[in-house]
Design a protein around this motif. Structure first.
Motif, short mmCIF file in Angstrom:
data_model
loop_
_atom_site.label_atom_id
_atom_site.label_comp_id
_atom_site.label_asym_id
_atom_site.label_seq_id
_atom_site.Cartn_x
_atom_site.Cartn_y
_atom_site.Cartn_z
N SER A 1 0.86 -1.20 0.00
CA SER A 1 0.00 0.00 0.00
C SER A 1 0.89 1.24 0.00
O SER A 1 1.06 1.90 1.03
CB SER A 1 -0.91 0.00 1.23
OG SER A 1 -1.68 -1.18 1.30
N PRO A 2 1.48 1.58 -1.16
CA PRO A 2 2.45 2.68 -1.23
C PRO A 2 1.90 4.03 -0.79
O PRO A 2 2.66 4.91 -0.38
CB PRO A 2 2.83 2.72 -2.73
CG PRO A 2 2.49 1.35 -3.23
CD PRO A 2 1.29 0.91 -2.46
N SER A 3 0.58 4.21 -0.87
CA SER A 3 0.00 5.50 -0.49
C SER A 3 -0.73 5.44 0.84
O SER A 3 -1.62 6.26 1.11
CB SER A 3 -0.96 5.99 -1.59
OG SER A 3 -2.00 5.04 -1.80
N SER A 4 -0.35 4.49 1.69
CA SER A 4 -0.99 4.37 3.00
C SER A 4 -0.41 5.40 3.97
O SER A 4 0.72 5.27 4.43
CB SER A 4 -0.80 2.96 3.57
OG SER A 4 -1.21 2.91 4.92
N ALA A 5 -1.22 6.42 4.28
CA ALA A 5 -0.77 7.47 5.20
C ALA A 5 -0.47 6.89 6.58
O ALA A 5 0.49 7.31 7.24
CB ALA A 5 -1.83 8.56 5.29
N ASN A 6 -1.29 5.94 7.01
CA ASN A 6 -1.11 5.38 8.35
C ASN A 6 0.20 4.58 8.44
O ASN A 6 0.91 4.66 9.46
CB ASN A 6 -2.30 4.49 8.71
CG ASN A 6 -2.40 4.27 10.21
OD1 ASN A 6 -2.09 5.15 11.00
ND2 ASN A 6 -2.84 3.10 10.60
N THR A 7 0.52 3.83 7.38
CA THR A 7 1.78 3.07 7.40
C THR A 7 2.98 4.02 7.39
O THR A 7 3.95 3.80 8.11
CB THR A 7 1.84 2.12 6.19
OG1 THR A 7 0.70 1.25 6.20
CG2 THR A 7 3.10 1.26 6.24
N LEU A 8 2.89 5.08 6.59
CA LEU A 8 3.98 6.07 6.56
C LEU A 8 4.17 6.70 7.94
O LEU A 8 5.30 6.91 8.40
CB LEU A 8 3.67 7.15 5.53
CG LEU A 8 3.78 6.75 4.06
CD1 LEU A 8 3.19 7.84 3.17
CD2 LEU A 8 5.25 6.49 3.69
N ALA A 9 3.05 7.02 8.61
CA ALA A 9 3.13 7.64 9.94
C ALA A 9 3.74 6.68 10.95
O ALA A 9 4.53 7.09 11.81
CB ALA A 9 1.74 8.07 10.40
#
Length: 310
Positions: free
Chosen positions: A151-159
């Motif tokens: 999920s390259p655009s997952s904001a939660n994973t990035l956070a």
């Protein structure tokens, strides 16, 4: 508390760490009889009561429900501690957290052969969260790095990745990813699982200004820039610049409509303006374009404008 009582309490904590709520509660019930005034024992019993029935009934659910249920219950637990302003004990919470997230990790590990791409990404994300809560930051980062591939655009994973970097003392990487995550989709970030002081301090600051819910999520990146926390910037790619301008145009039109919620749209727009200004600065574009954006910020929120140009 006597030496024996302290040993009994440590024994109860060992069971809590393993998620053995029933055994821990038995020890604590015996212990409290001789320690009625001991607040730590009372708090430990409260924690066992809160989690006991829930953990006992977990086997009745399928694995996905178990994993999601544990994480949701943890957020409810944290919220209850805050709203009821209970006197808490770090030692107790440490052992409870260890036990609960060990249970959760084991559940998500049992799902690791899942073939569905979306669910696979969620499982890896949740395993990363569990490892982070267990203090295994490098292992957590490895799961999260794998999760972002699904999920390259997952904001939660990035956070969550940013949170791990901050907890590892890698502040530069943390700042870059936090700013990126809130740019992608501020409202998709689960603030309840973020632990690093870098982001928690920012969240508290914005909360103290009276923002809650979705508005809180949207104002966090704005104040992150204003307070110099989100001060590590990256250059936007050509395609991203075009998309950003389109989104700004759309949000500006939405903001003109009085039926739309300006409490959400205003901070979202301001954050996008900040990104566009950064792009113009980095590409050494004309000052005229920057001044046009600054004027737009001044019109929709003079206070933010004044803070930004200081």
């Amino acid at each position: 508390m006597t030496i024996q009582s302290e040993e009994d309490l440590k024994n109860a904590y060992k069971h809590l760490e393993k998620g053995n709520l029933i055994q821990a509660r038995k020890i604590l019930d015996n212990l409290v009889m001789d320690n009625l005034e001991n607040a730590e024992v009372t708090f430990a019993i409260y924690c066992c009561s809160y989690w006991g029935d829930f953990v006992c009934h977990l086997p009745e659910l399928d694995l996905f429900e178990q994993g999601d249920g544990i994480l949701f219950k943890w957020k409810s637990f944290q919220k209850e501690l805050q709203t009821e302003k209970k006197k808490t004990f770090e030692r107790t919470l440490y052992h409870v957290q260890t036990g609960i997230f060990t249970l959760a990790y084991n559940v998500f590990s049992a799902l690791e052969n899942e073939k569905n791409v979306v669910q696979k990404g969620e499982i890896l994300l949740n395993k990363g969260i569990c490892c982070k809560k267990l203090g295994k930051y490098e292992t957590a980062l490895s799961y999260l790095t794998e999760a972002i591939k699904f999920s390259p655009s997952s904001a939660n994973t990035l956070a969550e990745m940013a949170d791990c970097y901050a907890l590892c003392g890698m502040e530069r990487q943390a700042k870059v990813l936090f700013r990126e995550a809130f740019f992608v989709d501020a409202q998709k970030i689960d603030l309840a699982f973020l632990d690093s002081e870098l982001i928690c301090c920012l969240i508290r600051t914005v909360q103290e200004k009276g923002y809650v819910g979705n508005a809180l999520q949207e104002w966090i990146p704005v104040y992150g820039v204003l307070l110099g926390i989100f001060n590590i910037r990256r250059e936007l790619r050509g395609q991203e610049v075009g998309k950003l301008k389109q989104e700004i145009y759309a949000k500006e039109n939405e903001n003109k409509n009085p039926i739309n919620d300006s409490k959400i749209l205003t901070p979202k727009l301001i954050n996008m303006y900040f990104w566009l200004i950064d792009h113009y600065v980095q590409t050494k574009d004309s000052g005229r374009k920057i001044n046009e954006i600054l004027l737009k910020i001044k019109i929709i929120d003079r206070d933010i404008y004044d803070l930004y140009i200081k």
